[in-house]
Design an enzyme around this catalytic site. Structure first.
Site, short mmCIF file in Angstrom:
data_model
loop_
_atom_site.label_atom_id
_atom_site.label_comp_id
_atom_site.label_asym_id
_atom_site.label_seq_id
_atom_site.Cartn_x
_atom_site.Cartn_y
_atom_site.Cartn_z
NE ARG A 1 57.58 48.15 83.87
CZ ARG A 1 57.46 47.16 84.63
NH1 ARG A 1 57.91 47.09 85.72
NH2 ARG A 1 56.69 46.00 84.19
CG ASP B 1 44.57 43.79 59.87
OD1 ASP B 1 45.17 42.59 59.57
OD2 ASP B 1 43.44 43.85 60.14
CG HIS B 2 49.46 39.98 61.42
ND1 HIS B 2 48.39 40.06 62.29
CD2 HIS B 2 49.59 38.86 61.00
CE1 HIS B 2 48.13 38.93 62.69
NE2 HIS B 2 48.84 37.92 61.67
CG ASP C 1 42.17 38.49 68.82
OD1 ASP C 1 43.05 39.36 68.99
OD2 ASP C 1 42.32 37.22 68.75
CG HIS D 1 43.13 39.65 61.55
ND1 HIS D 1 44.03 40.87 61.40
CD2 HIS D 1 43.58 39.01 62.76
CE1 HIS D 1 44.78 40.84 62.40
NE2 HIS D 1 44.73 39.82 63.22
CE LYS E 1 42.58 33.08 69.44
NZ LYS E 1 43.67 33.18 68.88
C1 BG6 Z 1 46.11 38.21 66.00
C2 BG6 Z 1 45.10 37.77 67.18
O1 BG6 Z 1 45.94 39.32 65.44
O2 BG6 Z 1 46.10 37.35 65.05
C3 BG6 Z 1 45.47 36.30 67.58
O3 BG6 Z 1 45.30 38.55 68.14
C4 BG6 Z 1 45.49 35.48 66.56
O4 BG6 Z 1 44.59 35.88 68.43
C5 BG6 Z 1 46.32 35.89 65.07
O5 BG6 Z 1 45.92 34.00 66.79
C6 BG6 Z 1 46.44 34.99 64.03
O6 BG6 Z 1 47.28 35.59 63.11
P1 BG6 Z 1 47.83 34.28 62.06
O7 BG6 Z 1 48.83 35.29 61.22
O8 BG6 Z 1 48.69 33.46 62.84
O9 BG6 Z 1 47.00 33.89 61.22
#
Ligand code: BG6
Length: 517
Positions: A64, A202-203, A260, A265, A365
């Site tokens: 933006r 989904d990383h 989350d 994950h 967390k």
């Molecule tokens: C993300 C979450 O998908 O993954 C975060 O939204 C989290 O809250 C993060 O901290 C953790 O990823 P990684 O790769 O650091 O374990």
């Protein structure tokens, strides 16, 4: 007859052609956001530096705020300098990439912005190379995903026909906030982008150690015969984070640990541990097997869900040793919030292989340690010999798969202490750092290459996402029926609430303590 190659080849390349990226325009929506600066651009920089992003690729940031190309490039460079695994930035590598980064100003719902984007795509010097090939990346707030896809289509930039093609769309998580919204989002995206052109991130799936789960299970013959209810007692999956919610209070408070982390994950890790061997390494075959695992997890009744789950929030740390506020005092968190920052859940995968083997999942967390680990506990040996003497002290064999940090795999077993008639835990170790002394690529590097080449194995299919929501929705519905006024708390810097210890203690088990192997 002797085997001429008793140990086989040392290495075996699976798909040499798989990583060939064609010149492509990469369009990032949400170009001034955190994700672009912390993950996407660092990954593009690494790929460019490694020569994996052909010269005909160009990057277009869309956001933006008004900005010139040179200002946008300077902002990205400043952000890159802050990324630990990249610092110091190589000027030469950066300038090579920066010369093909452009900025387009526009609102996400304003057709004139998309018209400007279309014109910039056509006018870029790299256009002769990338032609029709465009990869759109939705790195915006999730509420805009549908709008952006629709606007892309209106500007005539969506895929021309159904089926895989040169126009693709990457969608960041969270994919919906429950089953109904995830379905609605898929429907909205499918209006312009067929499923084959959608890449849901989904990383965790891009992490090398997560990819290795398939290779480890199905590339060896010694584990798979044991990988079932006859030999495995239970499985623990832990994603522990040291940090609190930091500056993400608003997002996190509306989301919580179950949505989350667990829905995506942890369930993905569970699928990779529990799935059957796929018919091939093709994406569809792997997705099918993951969906079968999720379908085998029954939706328990509310009372059962309450009995086999734990939720909690981090409280205050009176010692000052852990660098977080109490959750309820975090910026942009409601003072009476019931959002969980910790969740543990005992699940059953009710199929032929796993019936009766509990899977314990936990994530939180502000915990004592930062680590992700899968612990496979094997059944004890018959108690006729040592166990009769050692009783419960005879440790269970455990295969510890450390996803991060200090990535590796460890086998814990019992051995005799020399000179003493005593049994003690011993271990065999594999460390990525030592055995493969090479750079472990960041998840986003791999995921970008795969989306650029149209390889969808490491992305989630709509039915995987939906089954995971079915389960998380049931859990959250049970929690909300419970009508609690407040949640149990745990101390920052601990490993979670006492209730989570009790969850396992009731089954005669305990969480595997963290150990820096
Ligand atoms: C993300 C979450 O998908 O993954 C975060 O939204 C989290 O809250 C993060 O901290 C953790 O990823 P990684 O790769 O650091 O374990």
């Amino acid at each position: 007859m002797t085997d001429a190659f008793p140990s086989g080849p040392e290495t075996c390349e699976l798909s040499p052609a798989a990583a060939k990226v064609e010149p492509t325009a990469i369009v990032i929506f949400g170009a001034t956001g955190d994700l672009t600066r912390r993950k996407i651009v660092p990954a593009l920089y690494q790929l460019s530096r490694q020569g994996r992003l052909p010269d005909g690729c160009a990057i277009f940031g869309y956001a933006r705020r008004p900005k010139r190309d040179d200002e946008f490039r300077a902002d990205l460079l400043a952000a890159l300098e802050e990324v630990p695994h990249i610092r110091p930035v190589s000027r030469e590598a950066w300038e090579k990439l920066a010369a093909r980064i452009y900025y387009v100003q526009g609102d996400l719902d304003d057709p004139s912005g998309y018209a400007r984007l279309r014109d910039r795509l056509a006018a870029a010097p790299e256009a002769v190379h990338f032609g029709e090939r465009v990869l759109f990346y939705l790195a915006t707030a999730p509420g805009f995903f549908g709008t952006v896809a629709e606007q892309i289509a209106r500007a005539g930039l969506a895929p021309k026909a159904s089926g895989p093609g040169p126009r693709r769309l990457i969608v960041e998580k969270p994919f919906g906030e429950d089953l109904a919204s995830a379905r609605e989002l898929s429907r909205a995206l499918h209006r312009s982008f067929p499923e084959e052109t959608l890449f849901r991130i989904d990383h965790y799936l891009g992490k090398e150690t997560v990819q290795n789960l398939l290779y480890f299970r199905f590339g060896n013959s010694i584990y798979e015969p044991l990988w079932n209810r006859r030999y495995i007692d239970h499985v623990q999956i832990t994603v522990a984070e040291r940090l609190g919610v930091e500056n993400r209070g608003e997002y996190y408070d509306a989301t919580g640990a179950a949505r989350d982390m667990l829905q995506n994950h942890l369930f993905q890790l569970l699928c990779l541990v529990a799935m059957e061997p796929p018919a091939s390494l093709e994406a569809g075959a792997i997705h099918d097997e993951k969906v079968k695992v999720l379908r085998s997890i029954p939706t328990p009744a509310s009372s059962e869900l309450l009995a086999c789950s734990v939720r909690a929030q981090y409280g205050a740390d009176e010692t000052g040793a852990h660098p977080v506020h109490a959750y309820l005092q975090e910026p942009r968190v409601k003072p009476d919030s019931l959002t969980e920052t910790y969740v543990a859940w005992r699940l059953d995968v009710d199929n032929w292989r796993w019936s009766g083997v509990p899977f314990y999942l936990r994530t939180g967390k502000a915990l004592a340690q930062q680590f992700t680990e899968i612990d496979i506990f094997f059944r004890p040996p018959p108690s006729v010999l040592f166990a009769a003497v050692c009783g419960m002290r005879l440790g269970r064999n455990c295969l510890r798969i450390r996803i991060q940090p200090n990535e590796g795999i460890h086998l814990l077993f019992n051995a005799k202490i020399p000179g003493l008639p005593v049994i003690q835990r011993a271990s065999m170790h594999f460390h990525y750092r030592e055995d493969f002394a090479r750079y472990l690529p960041e998840a986003y590097e791999r995921l970008l290459v795969d989306a650029l080449t149209g390889e969808s194995t490491l992305f989630t299919r709509h039915d995987e996402v939906e089954h995971a929501w079915r389960l998380v929705d049931a859990l959250r519905a049970a929690w909300s029926e419970e009508k609690r006024g407040e949640l149990p708390t745990y101390k920052p810097g601990s490993m979670g609430p006492a209730e989570a210890e009790e969850l396992l203690a009731r089954d005669g088990r305990r969480w595997q303590p963290f150990q820096y192997d």
